[in-house]
Design a protein around this motif. Structure first.
Motif, short mmCIF file in Angstrom:
data_model
loop_
_atom_site.label_atom_id
_atom_site.label_comp_id
_atom_site.label_asym_id
_atom_site.label_seq_id
_atom_site.Cartn_x
_atom_site.Cartn_y
_atom_site.Cartn_z
N PRO A 105 6.13 -52.97 18.92
CA PRO A 105 6.25 -54.29 18.29
C PRO A 105 6.47 -55.42 19.30
O PRO A 105 5.89 -56.50 19.16
N LEU A 106 7.31 -55.16 20.32
CA LEU A 106 7.55 -56.19 21.33
C LEU A 106 6.27 -56.48 22.11
O LEU A 106 5.98 -57.65 22.42
N GLY A 107 5.51 -55.43 22.43
CA GLY A 107 4.24 -55.65 23.12
C GLY A 107 3.29 -56.47 22.28
O GLY A 107 2.57 -57.33 22.80
N LEU A 108 3.27 -56.23 20.97
CA LEU A 108 2.41 -57.01 20.07
C LEU A 108 2.85 -58.46 20.02
O LEU A 108 2.01 -59.38 20.07
N ILE A 109 4.15 -58.69 19.93
CA ILE A 109 4.66 -60.06 19.90
C ILE A 109 4.31 -60.79 21.19
O ILE A 109 3.88 -61.96 21.17
N MET A 110 4.48 -60.12 22.32
CA MET A 110 4.15 -60.74 23.61
C MET A 110 2.66 -61.06 23.70
O MET A 110 2.26 -62.11 24.22
N ALA A 111 1.82 -60.16 23.17
CA ALA A 111 0.38 -60.40 23.19
C ALA A 111 0.02 -61.60 22.32
O ALA A 111 -0.83 -62.42 22.71
N LEU A 112 0.64 -61.73 21.15
CA LEU A 112 0.38 -62.87 20.28
C LEU A 112 0.83 -64.18 20.93
O LEU A 112 0.17 -65.22 20.76
N MET A 113 1.93 -64.11 21.68
CA MET A 113 2.42 -65.32 22.35
C MET A 113 1.43 -65.81 23.40
O MET A 113 1.35 -67.03 23.67
#
Length: 314
Positions: free
Chosen positions: A103-111
């Motif tokens: 989930p953190l990797g996904l959030i960072m990618a969206l950012m």
């Protein structure tokens, strides 16, 4: 009339023989190209797995002649409290990897796709932890968790809390190393998700905007469903990697205190190269392999069923 029939039959036989020869030559060509990969895979993957299974049936110190003990190593293993403690800690690593790193990797990618000034700089900074050596990361965080002069305790002191011996107390050691793992490997999943998001057609978002969809609706109706294959692949990588975890735990805590951060990997290493109990260590190694294989098959089957049912609109 009979002559023409025989000629036609001969031509048919010749054509079939020619086709068979072409297929045989084609199979030989394919085999010639595939053979090196199969040989390398067999030597470096299949043979070690088979050898590990074989050695697990022996009582062996790694040098002399082993004594065949059958399933005794596995019987002792499942009675071993440290083994079950290690397996429990590995389960915590798996849960942390799947429900924190991904989930953190996904959030960072969206950012990285947000209209923020200097986002290219952050895309590089985010990836730094994954580029660093695991040994360097372990030593860095050991210094940061240092009880007296460490930066972590200096920060919590500002809020009125007392110093904590992060890596020398059973209640905090596992949490501290899990935090480091999340920090180190989240950028890897960020890159996977970034590549997947780039591949989503812009026309889908444009059509959603025309229909009046807000950012949350576009994420849950377009982005997330189309990222499901990447999420499945990431989950497999996270679970298998977590079951094989060794280096960062061995560097930071060595499996201590009181086996509080012991993993299957660290316990296997100690049994093999400290206690010289190679047969027992091979049993642990094969259990690790079996768990990773079993979980991977389960995830693949679930993903196949999801695709078969047409879940998430894919």
């Amino acid at each position: 009339m009979d002559t023409s029939v025989k000629v036609a039959e001969n031509r048919t036989i010749v054509k079939q023989t020619s086709r068979t020869k072409k297929k045989f030559k084609s199979a030989l060509t394919i085999g010639a190209f595939v053979a090196p990969a199969i040989i390398i895979y067999a030597v470096y993957v299949l043979f070690p797995i088979a050898s590990t299974l074989m050695y697990s049936f022996y009582e062996w110190d790694g040098m002399g002649v082993g004594v065949f003990v059958g399933l005794q190593n596995y019987v002792d293993l499942f009675k071993d409290a440290i083994f079950w403690k290690s397996l429990t800690n590995n389960a915590w690593v798996v849960l942390t990897s799947v429900f924190a790193q991904i989930p953190l990797g996904l959030i960072m990618a969206l950012m990285l796709f947000a209209p923020i000034k200097g986002i290219k700089f952050f895309s590089s900074v985010y990836f730094f932890p994954f580029l660093m050596s695991t040994v360097a990361i372990g030593l860095l965080w050991v210094l940061m968790f240092e009880p007296i002069n460490g930066i972590i305790n200096s920060i919590i002191n500002l809020f009125g809390f007392e110093n904590v011996s992060w890596l020398s107390e059973t209640n905090t050691a596992l949490f501290a190393v899990l935090l480091v793992i999340v920090w180190q490997f989240s950028p890897f999943y960020m890159i996977l998700f970034k590549a997947a998001i780039v591949g989503i057609p812009d026309e889908l978002y444009e059509a959603a905007e025309i229909d009046g969809a807000n950012p949350f609706q576009k994420f849950f109706q377009i982005t997330l469903p189309l990222l499901m294959p990447t999420i499945v692949s990431s989950s497999i990588l996270a679970i298998v990697g977590s079951l094989k975890a060794f280096d960062i735990f061995y560097i930071m805590t060595g499996g201590g205190p009181n086996h509080g951060t012991e993993l299957l990997g660290t316990y296997m290493f100690k049994q093999a190269f400290i206690n010289f109990n190679m047969g027992y260590a091979s049993g642990i190694a094969f259990v690790m392999f079996f768990l990773a294989l079993f979980v991977t098959i389960i995830i693949q089957v679930m993903d196949h069923l999801r695709k078969k049912k047409g879940a998430y609109g894919i």
